[in-house]
Design a protein around this motif. Structure first.
Motif, PDB file in Angstrom:
ATOM      1  N   VAL A  11     -51.983   4.630  44.546  1.00  0.00           N
ATOM      2  CA  VAL A  11     -51.129   4.169  45.388  1.00  0.00           C
ATOM      3  C   VAL A  11     -51.392   3.609  46.633  1.00  0.00           C
ATOM      4  O   VAL A  11     -52.344   4.061  47.077  1.00  0.00           O
TER       5      VAL A  11
ATOM      6  N   PRO B  82     -38.792   2.765  52.690  1.00  0.00           N
ATOM      7  CA  PRO B  82     -38.277   3.740  51.595  1.00  0.00           C
ATOM      8  C   PRO B  82     -36.915   3.574  51.451  1.00  0.00           C
ATOM      9  O   PRO B  82     -36.206   3.620  50.293  1.00  0.00           O
TER      10      PRO B  82
ATOM     11  N   THR C  30     -49.992   4.864  51.012  1.00  0.00           N
ATOM     12  CA  THR C  30     -48.806   4.986  52.009  1.00  0.00           C
ATOM     13  C   THR C  30     -47.733   4.465  51.407  1.00  0.00           C
ATOM     14  O   THR C  30     -46.369   4.463  52.138  1.00  0.00           O
ATOM     15  N   TYR C  31     -47.798   3.820  50.182  1.00  0.00           N
ATOM     16  CA  TYR C  31     -46.601   3.014  49.493  1.00  0.00           C
ATOM     17  C   TYR C  31     -45.775   4.025  48.676  1.00  0.00           C
ATOM     18  O   TYR C  31     -45.694   3.935  47.647  1.00  0.00           O
ATOM     19  N   THR C  32     -45.398   5.182  49.465  1.00  0.00           N
ATOM     20  CA  THR C  32     -44.635   6.355  48.890  1.00  0.00           C
ATOM     21  C   THR C  32     -43.396   6.615  49.804  1.00  0.00           C
ATOM     22  O   THR C  32     -43.662   6.563  51.019  1.00  0.00           O
ATOM     23  N   GLU C  33     -42.517   7.365  48.951  1.00  0.00           N
ATOM     24  CA  GLU C  33     -41.682   7.948  49.911  1.00  0.00           C
ATOM     25  C   GLU C  33     -42.102   9.095  50.798  1.00  0.00           C
ATOM     26  O   GLU C  33     -41.672   9.194  52.073  1.00  0.00           O
TER      27      GLU C  33
ATOM     28  N   ARG D 114     -47.446   2.204  42.253  1.00  0.00           N
ATOM     29  CA  ARG D 114     -48.648   2.557  41.777  1.00  0.00           C
ATOM     30  C   ARG D 114     -49.216   1.459  41.318  1.00  0.00           C
ATOM     31  O   ARG D 114     -48.766   0.604  40.736  1.00  0.00           O
TER      32      ARG D 114
ATOM     33  N   TRP E 210     -43.179   0.661  40.162  1.00  0.00           N
ATOM     34  CA  TRP E 210     -42.252   1.645  40.902  1.00  0.00           C
ATOM     35  C   TRP E 210     -42.016   2.674  40.126  1.00  0.00           C
ATOM     36  O   TRP E 210     -41.421   2.452  39.130  1.00  0.00           O
TER      37      TRP E 210
ATOM     38  N   ASN F 183     -42.007   9.117  54.688  1.00  0.00           N
ATOM     39  CA  ASN F 183     -42.104   7.956  55.414  1.00  0.00           C
ATOM     40  C   ASN F 183     -40.679   7.141  55.721  1.00  0.00           C
ATOM     41  O   ASN F 183     -39.919   7.137  54.706  1.00  0.00           O
TER      42      ASN F 183
ATOM     43  N   GLN G 272     -45.651  11.544  51.666  1.00  0.00           N
ATOM     44  CA  GLN G 272     -47.261  11.665  51.272  1.00  0.00           C
ATOM     45  C   GLN G 272     -47.692  12.797  52.171  1.00  0.00           C
ATOM     46  O   GLN G 272     -47.326  13.320  53.104  1.00  0.00           O
TER      47      GLN G 272
ATOM     48  N   LYS H  90     -40.974   8.855  44.714  1.00  0.00           N
ATOM     49  CA  LYS H  90     -41.020   7.567  44.127  1.00  0.00           C
ATOM     50  C   LYS H  90     -41.919   6.849  44.911  1.00  0.00           C
ATOM     51  O   LYS H  90     -42.111   6.992  46.113  1.00  0.00           O
ATOM     52  N   ALA H  91     -42.961   6.067  44.199  1.00  0.00           N
ATOM     53  CA  ALA H  91     -43.942   5.324  44.996  1.00  0.00           C
ATOM     54  C   ALA H  91     -44.365   4.139  44.134  1.00  0.00           C
ATOM     55  O   ALA H  91     -43.771   4.108  42.924  1.00  0.00           O
TER      56      ALA H  91
END
Ligand SMILES: NC(=O)c1ccc[n+]([C@@H]2O[C@H](COP(=O)([O-])OP(=O)(O)OC[C@H]3O[C@@H](n4cnc5c(N)ncnc54)[C@H](OP(=O)(O)O)[C@@H]3O)[C@@H](O)[C@H]2O)c1
Length: 331
Positions: A60, A324, A94-97, A7, A19, A36, A99, A4-5
């Motif tokens: 992302v 996260p 970096t806005y992701t569970e 976008r 999301w 993360n 990477q 999940k991220a």
């Protein structure tokens, strides 16, 4: 592998941060995958979301995170699954569970620094290192003006400049932020939404002006910042929260023999040695108590839009972090 991220499919306000599930694949030659634990929010993330800085859609967002290595690609040496690492400025996303990044960009996080503190200080701290030790070398006795002195970078900048022996002037928008800036080592705090900061600096310095101005507010402050400088002073423009500053004719610098710089952290951390040196300076500052990291705002990752709205509306101070997985509430 799907995670999940957040976008961005179209440029716009905080509401364009959606999301959703994204495919990240597996690490290739020289790459590692990171789960993360804490993600730093930086004002530059807003520039990309609003289109001031360009990135092909969809993307992302995010330029800073700290996590645990969850997979290692072929050819990677010196990093193992389970290591705690951080990465800052590059690559985007970096806005992701989880990477995948080139292993050469991973920065080891000292065991004494927790995930959230590390994600609050890595990018902002390395930027501050560049500002106080590279773009302009602060020495004892210098007079320094820092705009947005209670912000993420601003807070660390005031602390570090003070520790280097400078007299620090800081501008902030509210009384609450003024208290924080004073705690962070600002000798003179100016509420620039109520007072004319140019007149204040002139009065306090007996019209001498300051050696250096660190200006990341941009359009609203740039001209006044130039007026605050003493002859042979140095204008460091390093951001544009209020919009891009208006163009300056080079000949304008001649009236006081001014130096104008527009540093970007990435150009000072381009090699592996430079990156590790900058991070080392930051973590040494944290260990010595020179940098007291203010983690003032923590949001779940899926609420990134709320974090952006607060940062953009000047409701935040210190660092802003996305998690996260939120820690369990006390029972
Ligand atoms: N050059 C580089 O390599 C580099 C690296 C990192 C960050 N930066 C720059 O450093 C700056 C600070 O980044 P940050 O993440 O630490 O953010 P931040 O300082 O925590 O947040 C921005 C602050 O700017 C002030 N501000 C003044 N006018 C504003 C306006 N019109 N809209 C929004 N904010 C305004 C606000 O403080 P007040 O309420 O006190 O006015 C606000 O809290 C940004 O400009 C960023 O681009 C540059």
């Amino acid at each position: 592998m799907k995670v999940k991220a957040i976008r961005v499919h179209k440029i716009g306000g905080p509401e364009v941060l959606t999301w959703e599930e994204v495919e990240i694949g597996e690490p290739s030659e020289g790459e590692i995958r990171i789960k993360n634990k804490a993600i730093g929010v930086n004002y530059v993330d807003i520039y990309y979301r609003t289109g001031l800085h360009q990135e092909p859609l969809p993307f992302v967002p995010g330029k800073e995170a700290v996590g645990v290595v969850s997979a290692v690609g072929p050819g990677v040496t010196g990093i193992e699954v389970g290591d705690v690492v951080g990465y800052a400025d590059t690559p985007m996303g970096t806005y992701t569970e989880e990477q995948i990044i080139p292993a050469t960009l991973a920065i080891p996080i000292p065991p004494s620094v927790d995930h959230i503190t590390a994600a609050s200080v890595l990018l902002k701290g390395m930027t501050t290192y560049v500002l106080v030790k590279q773009a302009f070398k602060i020495q004892a006795g210098h007079t320094v003006l820092v705009h947005a002195a209670a912000g993420g970078v601003g807070s660390l900048l005031c602390q570090w400049a003070n520790a280097l022996g400078a007299t620090v002037f800081g501008t902030v928008s509210t009384q609450e932020k003024a208290i924080q800036a004073a705690e962070d080592g600002c000798h003179h705090v100016i509420i620039y939404t109520e007072e004319d900061f140019v007149a204040q600096v002139a009065e306090i310095t007996s019209r001498k002006g300051v050696h250096v101005v660190y200006d990341a507010v941009g359009k609203d402050t740039f001209k006044g910042s130039m007026e605050c400088l003493m002859p042979r002073g140095c204008m460091i423009s390093y951001g544009q929260c209020s919009g891009r500053p208006d163009p300056v004719p080079v000949s304008d610098l001649a009236s006081k023999s001014l130096i104008l710089g527009r540093p970007g952290m990435r150009h000072y951390t381009a090699t592996r040695d430079e990156l590790l040196h900058a991070a080392g300076e930051v973590f040494a500052g944290v260990a010595a108590g020179v940098l007291r990291v203010r983690v003032n705002h923590v949001y779940p990752l899926h609420e990134a839009a709320r974090a952006h709205a607060d940062l953009e509306a000047r409701r935040t101070s210190g660092s802003v972090v996305l998690l996260p997985a939120m820690p369990a509430a006390d029972s």
